[in-house]
Design a protein around this motif. Structure first.
Motif, PDB file in Angstrom:
ATOM      1  N   ASN A   1       0.217 -32.334  72.627  1.00  0.00           N
ATOM      2  CA  ASN A   1       0.532 -30.953  73.117  1.00  0.00           C
ATOM      3  C   ASN A   1       1.586 -30.432  72.269  1.00  0.00           C
ATOM      4  O   ASN A   1       2.634 -29.426  72.748  1.00  0.00           O
ATOM      5  CB  ASN A   1       0.759 -30.815  74.526  1.00  0.00           C
ATOM      6  CG  ASN A   1      -0.432 -30.759  75.363  1.00  0.00           C
ATOM      7  OD1 ASN A   1      -1.144 -30.115  75.402  1.00  0.00           O
ATOM      8  ND2 ASN A   1      -0.602 -31.974  75.824  1.00  0.00           N
ATOM      9  N   GLN A   2       2.013 -30.971  71.106  1.00  0.00           N
ATOM     10  CA  GLN A   2       3.247 -30.729  70.293  1.00  0.00           C
ATOM     11  C   GLN A   2       3.321 -29.593  69.677  1.00  0.00           C
ATOM     12  O   GLN A   2       4.348 -28.917  69.207  1.00  0.00           O
ATOM     13  CB  GLN A   2       3.312 -31.839  69.151  1.00  0.00           C
ATOM     14  CG  GLN A   2       2.035 -31.786  68.190  1.00  0.00           C
ATOM     15  CD  GLN A   2       2.493 -32.941  67.142  1.00  0.00           C
ATOM     16  OE1 GLN A   2       3.427 -33.257  66.606  1.00  0.00           O
ATOM     17  NE2 GLN A   2       1.128 -33.592  66.711  1.00  0.00           N
TER      18      GLN A   2
ATOM     19  N   CYS B   1      10.905 -42.488  80.023  1.00  0.00           N
ATOM     20  CA  CYS B   1       9.813 -41.974  79.338  1.00  0.00           C
ATOM     21  C   CYS B   1       8.788 -43.089  79.162  1.00  0.00           C
ATOM     22  O   CYS B   1       9.010 -44.143  78.631  1.00  0.00           O
ATOM     23  CB  CYS B   1      10.313 -41.629  77.938  1.00  0.00           C
ATOM     24  SG  CYS B   1       8.926 -41.039  76.862  1.00  0.00           S
TER      25      CYS B   1
ATOM     26  N   LEU C   1       2.972 -35.693  74.898  1.00  0.00           N
ATOM     27  CA  LEU C   1       3.718 -34.949  74.279  1.00  0.00           C
ATOM     28  C   LEU C   1       3.242 -34.740  72.640  1.00  0.00           C
ATOM     29  O   LEU C   1       3.228 -33.693  72.203  1.00  0.00           O
ATOM     30  CB  LEU C   1       5.227 -35.434  73.927  1.00  0.00           C
ATOM     31  CG  LEU C   1       6.087 -35.103  75.213  1.00  0.00           C
ATOM     32  CD1 LEU C   1       7.310 -35.913  75.173  1.00  0.00           C
ATOM     33  CD2 LEU C   1       6.403 -33.590  75.594  1.00  0.00           C
ATOM     34  N   GLN C   2       2.661 -35.880  72.305  1.00  0.00           N
ATOM     35  CA  GLN C   2       2.031 -35.752  70.929  1.00  0.00           C
ATOM     36  C   GLN C   2       0.803 -35.176  70.814  1.00  0.00           C
ATOM     37  O   GLN C   2       0.496 -34.494  69.966  1.00  0.00           O
ATOM     38  CB  GLN C   2       1.414 -37.492  70.590  1.00  0.00           C
ATOM     39  CG  GLN C   2       2.761 -38.202  70.244  1.00  0.00           C
ATOM     40  CD  GLN C   2       2.366 -39.501  70.013  1.00  0.00           C
ATOM     41  OE1 GLN C   2       1.681 -40.140  70.722  1.00  0.00           O
ATOM     42  NE2 GLN C   2       2.910 -40.171  68.980  1.00  0.00           N
TER      43      GLN C   2
ATOM     44  N   GLU D   1       4.040 -25.435  73.283  1.00  0.00           N
ATOM     45  CA  GLU D   1       5.602 -25.616  74.056  1.00  0.00           C
ATOM     46  C   GLU D   1       5.168 -25.123  75.438  1.00  0.00           C
ATOM     47  O   GLU D   1       5.644 -25.671  76.376  1.00  0.00           O
ATOM     48  CB  GLU D   1       6.409 -25.043  73.289  1.00  0.00           C
ATOM     49  CG  GLU D   1       7.624 -24.662  73.900  1.00  0.00           C
ATOM     50  CD  GLU D   1       8.605 -23.843  73.257  1.00  0.00           C
ATOM     51  OE1 GLU D   1       9.737 -23.557  73.866  1.00  0.00           O
ATOM     52  OE2 GLU D   1       8.709 -24.246  71.889  1.00  0.00           O
TER      53      GLU D   1
ATOM     54  N   ILE E   1      13.591 -33.169  75.469  1.00  0.00           N
ATOM     55  CA  ILE E   1      12.872 -32.043  74.694  1.00  0.00           C
ATOM     56  C   ILE E   1      13.778 -30.721  74.851  1.00  0.00           C
ATOM     57  O   ILE E   1      14.333 -30.343  75.935  1.00  0.00           O
ATOM     58  CB  ILE E   1      11.589 -31.822  75.690  1.00  0.00           C
ATOM     59  CG1 ILE E   1      10.702 -32.911  75.782  1.00  0.00           C
ATOM     60  CG2 ILE E   1      10.780 -30.970  74.899  1.00  0.00           C
ATOM     61  CD1 ILE E   1       9.708 -32.806  76.839  1.00  0.00           C
TER      62      ILE E   1
ATOM     63  N   VAL F   1       3.922 -27.785  77.567  1.00  0.00           N
ATOM     64  CA  VAL F   1       5.196 -28.951  77.875  1.00  0.00           C
ATOM     65  C   VAL F   1       5.963 -28.386  78.703  1.00  0.00           C
ATOM     66  O   VAL F   1       6.473 -29.106  79.698  1.00  0.00           O
ATOM     67  CB  VAL F   1       5.527 -29.128  76.445  1.00  0.00           C
ATOM     68  CG1 VAL F   1       6.866 -30.237  76.939  1.00  0.00           C
ATOM     69  CG2 VAL F   1       4.456 -29.862  75.590  1.00  0.00           C
TER      70      VAL F   1
ATOM     71  N   VAL G   1      11.527 -32.751  69.995  1.00  0.00           N
ATOM     72  CA  VAL G   1      11.640 -33.932  70.801  1.00  0.00           C
ATOM     73  C   VAL G   1      12.255 -35.095  70.288  1.00  0.00           C
ATOM     74  O   VAL G   1      12.225 -35.256  69.010  1.00  0.00           O
ATOM     75  CB  VAL G   1       9.956 -34.294  71.066  1.00  0.00           C
ATOM     76  CG1 VAL G   1       9.982 -35.286  71.964  1.00  0.00           C
ATOM     77  CG2 VAL G   1       9.243 -33.085  71.694  1.00  0.00           C
TER      78      VAL G   1
ATOM     79  N   TRP H   1       4.721 -39.819  76.475  1.00  0.00           N
ATOM     80  CA  TRP H   1       4.917 -39.632  74.988  1.00  0.00           C
ATOM     81  C   TRP H   1       3.365 -39.382  74.607  1.00  0.00           C
ATOM     82  O   TRP H   1       3.404 -38.406  73.698  1.00  0.00           O
ATOM     83  CB  TRP H   1       5.118 -41.014  74.502  1.00  0.00           C
ATOM     84  CG  TRP H   1       5.651 -40.951  72.923  1.00  0.00           C
ATOM     85  CD1 TRP H   1       5.011 -41.566  71.944  1.00  0.00           C
ATOM     86  CD2 TRP H   1       6.625 -40.119  72.256  1.00  0.00           C
ATOM     87  NE1 TRP H   1       5.347 -41.348  70.625  1.00  0.00           N
ATOM     88  CE2 TRP H   1       6.579 -40.319  70.886  1.00  0.00           C
ATOM     89  CE3 TRP H   1       7.567 -39.493  72.753  1.00  0.00           C
ATOM     90  CZ2 TRP H   1       7.372 -39.621  70.106  1.00  0.00           C
ATOM     91  CZ3 TRP H   1       8.214 -38.626  72.024  1.00  0.00           C
ATOM     92  CH2 TRP H   1       8.204 -38.794  70.329  1.00  0.00           C
TER      93      TRP H   1
ATOM     94  N   ARG I   1      13.225 -39.145  71.042  1.00  0.00           N
ATOM     95  CA  ARG I   1      13.020 -40.297  72.119  1.00  0.00           C
ATOM     96  C   ARG I   1      13.630 -41.655  71.407  1.00  0.00           C
ATOM     97  O   ARG I   1      13.700 -41.730  70.203  1.00  0.00           O
ATOM     98  CB  ARG I   1      11.438 -40.623  72.012  1.00  0.00           C
ATOM     99  CG  ARG I   1      11.073 -41.848  73.076  1.00  0.00           C
ATOM    100  CD  ARG I   1       9.847 -42.040  73.045  1.00  0.00           C
ATOM    101  NE  ARG I   1       9.521 -43.238  74.239  1.00  0.00           N
ATOM    102  CZ  ARG I   1       8.269 -43.788  74.341  1.00  0.00           C
ATOM    103  NH1 ARG I   1       7.252 -43.604  73.557  1.00  0.00           N
ATOM    104  NH2 ARG I   1       8.370 -44.665  75.226  1.00  0.00           N
TER     105      ARG I   1
END
Length: 363
Positions: A36-37, A25, A33-34, A40, A12, A43, A3, A30, A5
């Motif tokens: 669900n890092q 974004c 994403l943090q 995948e 991504i 996401v 990822v 954000w 930014r």
């Protein structure tokens, strides 16, 4: 999954080679994403489904556009070029058209005309992505504002600080105050004495008279960099492999990449013609591209953290560089060496007339 930014830009990269990007974004995105890092699948399900929907919506808008034309799954700006436009660029054109932003549309049209002159399809596909990712500026003429550092090779009548003062004052009067620089005097200190001198004449001395220091690249010390004069090497001497992050060519970077004293003691603002870009990096964290020509226009300042202080003026389509360019040759959808940008005395209107004439002759 990787990822990246930068401000409002997000990209991504998924492990299967697919990717998702957006220039909007939000903190909510954000946060997702943090959280669900390590997931995948979640996401990809969220963003690729969203991208499919956005893609369909975008194509509907293209069909309604007065600037763009849809042929099959490809989008064209037929008043400018027969080359298909990358999707991320299409979305920004549509956004400007919906806002009625004529200045932005003029930038985009001129930019795409010059991109269309680039013989490398990889550059044509990736250049706008790189510009948006690194928050680079495009002038109304379609040129890219970029930066680089350099070392002093030869001293001259006016030193670096004097040149910076004169050029910045010239641009301020011309582009901010909308005054004729030749009607303005400026104080210049030379050999311990202060003189009132004509700003326009001083600018001419520096740009045309050779009264400015000569700079060079720190790596090879082989180039001669003079403000107001193109720096170029033959395109075939440059490495066009985009996977090679640092290789043969003239290097310029984004303001978010360049730091004070990074490969040189003097910071320069330069203009890059999109036609002269040779390689655009594919590495997320690499903000430097290779060109076969750039045009240095000003000396820049850095703040206490070594970051570029952006100028308060904007450059318009009467910059001398563009008046020196003329298109010759044929534009195709494949990589060819059948045309070049040559320096002439042709003005901007003649240049674009030449481009459009060649485009109209292309089947």
């Amino acid at each position: 999954m990787k990822v990246f930014r930068r401000q409002n830009y997000l990209q991504i990269d998924f492990t299967d080679g697919s990717f998702y990007s957006t220039s909007e974004c939000t903190d909510e995105i954000w946060k997702f994403l943090q959280e669900n890092q390590e997931n995948e699948g979640a996401v990809k399900k969220k963003f690729m489904k969203e991208e499919l929907y956005q893609g369909r919506e975008l194509m509907k808008k293209v069909e309604e556009s007065k600037i763009l034309t849809l042929r099959g799954h490809s989008v064209y700006m037929l008043g400018v070029s027969e080359l298909s436009i990358p999707e991320d660029f299409v979305s920004k054109i549509i956004e400007a058209e919906e806002k009625g932003d004529e200045v932005e549309l003029r930038k985009f049209k001129n930019f795409w005309a010059l991109v269309s002159l680039n013989p490398d399809s990889r550059v044509r596909n990736n250049l706008f992505w790189f510009i948006r990712k690194w928050d680079m500026q495009i002038t109304e003429s379609g040129l890219i504002i970029a930066y680089r550092n350099a070392d002093i090779k030869e001293e001259a009548k006016y030193g670096t600080e004097q040149v910076k003062t004169i050029i910045n004052a010239y641009y301020k009067e011309k582009y901010i105050n909308h005054n004729n620089p030749y009607s303005v005097d400026i104080e210049i200190t030379s050999k311990g004495r202060t003189h009132n001198m004509n700003l326009g004449e001083l600018y001419d001395e520096i740009v045309n008279g050779g009264d400015s220091p000569v700079y060079t690249d720190q790596h090879s010390h082989s180039t001669e960099i003079r403000l107001g004069h193109p720096v170029s090497i033959p395109r075939e001497e440059c490495d066009a492999d985009q996977e090679h992050s640092c290789s043969r060519g003239l290097h310029t970077g984004a303001k978010g990449w360049l730091k004070q004293n990074y490969y040189g003691e003097v910071g320069l603002m330069v203009l890059v013609n999109p036609a002269n870009v040779v390689a655009v990096p594919t590495i997320d964290s690499y903000g430097k591209m290779r060109t076969c020509e750039y045009f240095p226009i000003a000396i820049i300042d850095f703040d206490e953290n070594g970051d570029i202080i952006e100028s308060s003026y904007s450059l318009h389509d009467d910059v001398a560089y563009l008046k020196e360019l003329r298109y010759e040759g044929t534009i195709n959808n494949v990589d060819v060496d059948g045309y070049e940008i040559s320096h002439t005395r042709a003005n901007r209107e003649e240049m674009y007339e030449s481009i459009l004439k060649s485009l109209n002759a292309t089947e």
